[in-house]
Design a protein around this motif. Structure first.
Motif, mmCIF file in Angstrom:
data_model
loop_
_atom_site.group_PDB
_atom_site.id
_atom_site.type_symbol
_atom_site.label_atom_id
_atom_site.label_comp_id
_atom_site.label_asym_id
_atom_site.label_seq_id
_atom_site.Cartn_x
_atom_site.Cartn_y
_atom_site.Cartn_z
ATOM 1 N N PRO A 376 50.531 31.611 44.678
ATOM 2 C CA PRO A 376 49.385 32.644 45.396
ATOM 3 C C PRO A 376 47.963 32.286 45.569
ATOM 4 N N ASN A 415 49.457 38.788 49.677
ATOM 5 C CA ASN A 415 48.371 39.049 48.633
ATOM 6 C C ASN A 415 48.138 40.154 48.069
ATOM 7 N N SER A 421 49.203 38.267 42.192
ATOM 8 C CA SER A 421 47.926 37.826 42.927
ATOM 9 C C SER A 421 46.990 38.326 42.196
#
Length: 468
Positions: A376, A415, A421
């Motif tokens: 991420p 995201n 995230s």
């Protein structure tokens, strides 16, 4: 049974998701092991208009060169050195934005906007969403959006909406802009550098994507707001009630604040002009970030020590995200030295060659979306995926600009829904929104935005979107 024996039983620790660095290092170890059993091979390359491209159908066997123990750690060093320009770009961007944020200009500007538009609910939601989206599009708001979620909570409370709206108009808006990223140094800037495409080229198409994504997000958010206003019971969270200790929404927006934001906007606008007129690169951008930060600090009235320490504090905040670029690059160093990178590209190309260029571009979007669950980090993902996808695009017949679009759309949208995230989970924590509640609200919007991405990628392939 005696309690003393029960007390000696080991306490089982709760499993937690490995850190991004752990995941990338595990990928590095996996790739190192792969050098012993993946056949080595290479494509021929040719230079077209000053850009090195893969020659389709030229794959052939190459000498094997499996990586040893020290090669793993030497690759990390090499990756950091090779990525130095991009690493310092990220660090200096962090320093610049920290100076601007510490000046209070962003917060005061936001609160002034909220105060000015009392009673104009739709316009207020739309303007706040656009402002945060613009912040994301230029890279000013990504991880740094987290403290601003509290402002969204204040606004939602004032309008008798819920905490989901607070996250939607701050965090979600910022990452919508981040996804389009027409002037985002962390994703588009890095991807363009790796793909050997002119920095921030194709900006008009990205601005169109920005307008489409932001418009869809505003419509979806306002639709939910109207439902709550008509019937508070339809809120997924329950409406927020005003609290006596809420800070005022009309913080003074001083002339210094206006000058800081005006200077920043003008400087970024000049940079866009310089990229087109003078062919400025990521190195110019990194240097220009220092200039913007220094001048903004002087306008804000910071003394030289405060300005220096503030800039360095901003750099420090982004060390985590900056160094992941170098670690990700180490994976490619191992693959390149062992001559297996082209082998993997050739393996990916085989099933895609039967697909149309449009479906291939959409497939790249999906692959990047899936990969973002494990890595991420936009900059880290660009460092890993772009060197693989660029030669693949050359072979399939997709422009490199389209490849960058597929990367940034796939990385950006996911995201806002993946529990891996960090900015999402931190923003939800600030607003006290459970991830399940957020996922239930956001999933339809995610599907709408993904559909819009498919349409944009289809158009980009059909028009053979180039540097422009």
């Amino acid at each position: 049974m005696n309690n003393k024996y029960n007390n000696q039983l080991p306490v089982r620790k709760k499993w937690e998701m490995p850190d991004t660095y752990v995941i990338v290092f595990l990928v590095l170890l996996f790739v190192t092991a792969a050098t012993y059993f993946v056949p080595a091979g290479m494509f021929d390359r040719e230079e077209v208009d000053g850009v090195e491209r893969v020659v389709s159908g030229s794959f052939s066997e190459a000498a094997r060169n499996p990586a040893g123990f020290m090669d793993v750690f030497m690759a990390i060093q090499t990756g950091m050195v090779d990525s130095a320009g991009l690493i310092f770009l990220v660090l200096f961007a962090g320093g610049m934005f920290e100076v601007i944020e510490r000046s209070g200009a962003i917060r005061a500007g936001m609160l002034s906007t909220i105060s000015t538009m009392r009673g104009k609910e739709f316009l207020l939601i739309a303007v706040i969403t656009v402002l945060f989206a613009l912040g994301g599009a230029v890279g000013a708001l990504a991880n740094s959006v987290i403290p601003f979620v509290a402002i969204g909570v204040m606004l939602a409370r004032a309008l008798k909406l819920d905490a989901i709206v607070a996250v939607a108009i701050t965090f979600n808006a910022a990452f919508i802009g981040f996804t389009a990223g027409f002037l985002n140094p962390y994703t588009v800037g890095i991807a363009h550098n790796i793909a050997d495409v002119p920095l921030f080229s194709g900006m008009l198409f990205r601005i169109i994507a920005f307008a489409l994504f932001t418009g869809i997000s505003i419509w979806y958010t306002w639709r939910y707001c109207k439902q709550i206003m008509a019937d508070p019971e339809r809120s997924l969270m329950g409406v927020l009630e005003p609290e006596a200790d809420d800070p005022a929404l009309d913080d003074t927006f001083t002339m210094r604040h206006k000058l800081v934001l005006g200077w920043t906007a003008a400087a970024l606008g000049f940079f866009v002009f310089a990229v087109v007129q003078f062919q400025w690169t990521t190195d110019h951008m990194a240097a220009f970030f220092i200039i913007i930060g220094l001048v903004a600090g002087v306008i804000a009235g910071m003394n030289y020590n405060t300005l220096t320490l503030t800039f360095l504090e901003g750099c420090k905040k982004l060390v985590y995200g900056a160094l992941i670029i170098g670690l990700a690059r180490a994976v490619l160093v191992i693959m390149e030295n062992a001559n297996i990178l082209d082998t993997m590209v050739n393996a990916l190309a085989a099933p895609l060659e039967s697909l149309s260029p449009v479906l291939t571009a959409i497939g790249m979007f999906i692959i990047n979306s899936i990969f973002n669950f494990f890595i991420p980090s936009g900059s880290g993902q660009a460092a890993i995926m772009m060197p693989i996808q660029v030669p693949l695009a050359d072979m399939i017949g997709i422009s490199r600009q389209v490849t960058v679009l597929a990367f940034q759309f796939g990385d950006g949208l996911s995201n806002a829904i993946y529990p891996t995230s960090g900015p999402l989970m931190a923003s939800l924590a600030v607003a006290a929104v459970p991830w399940i509640k957020w996922a239930k609200w956001f999933l339809p919007l995610f599907l709408l935005l993904s559909l819009a991405s498919f349409i944009l990628l289809t158009i980009a392939v059909m028009i053979n979107l180039g540097p422009l």
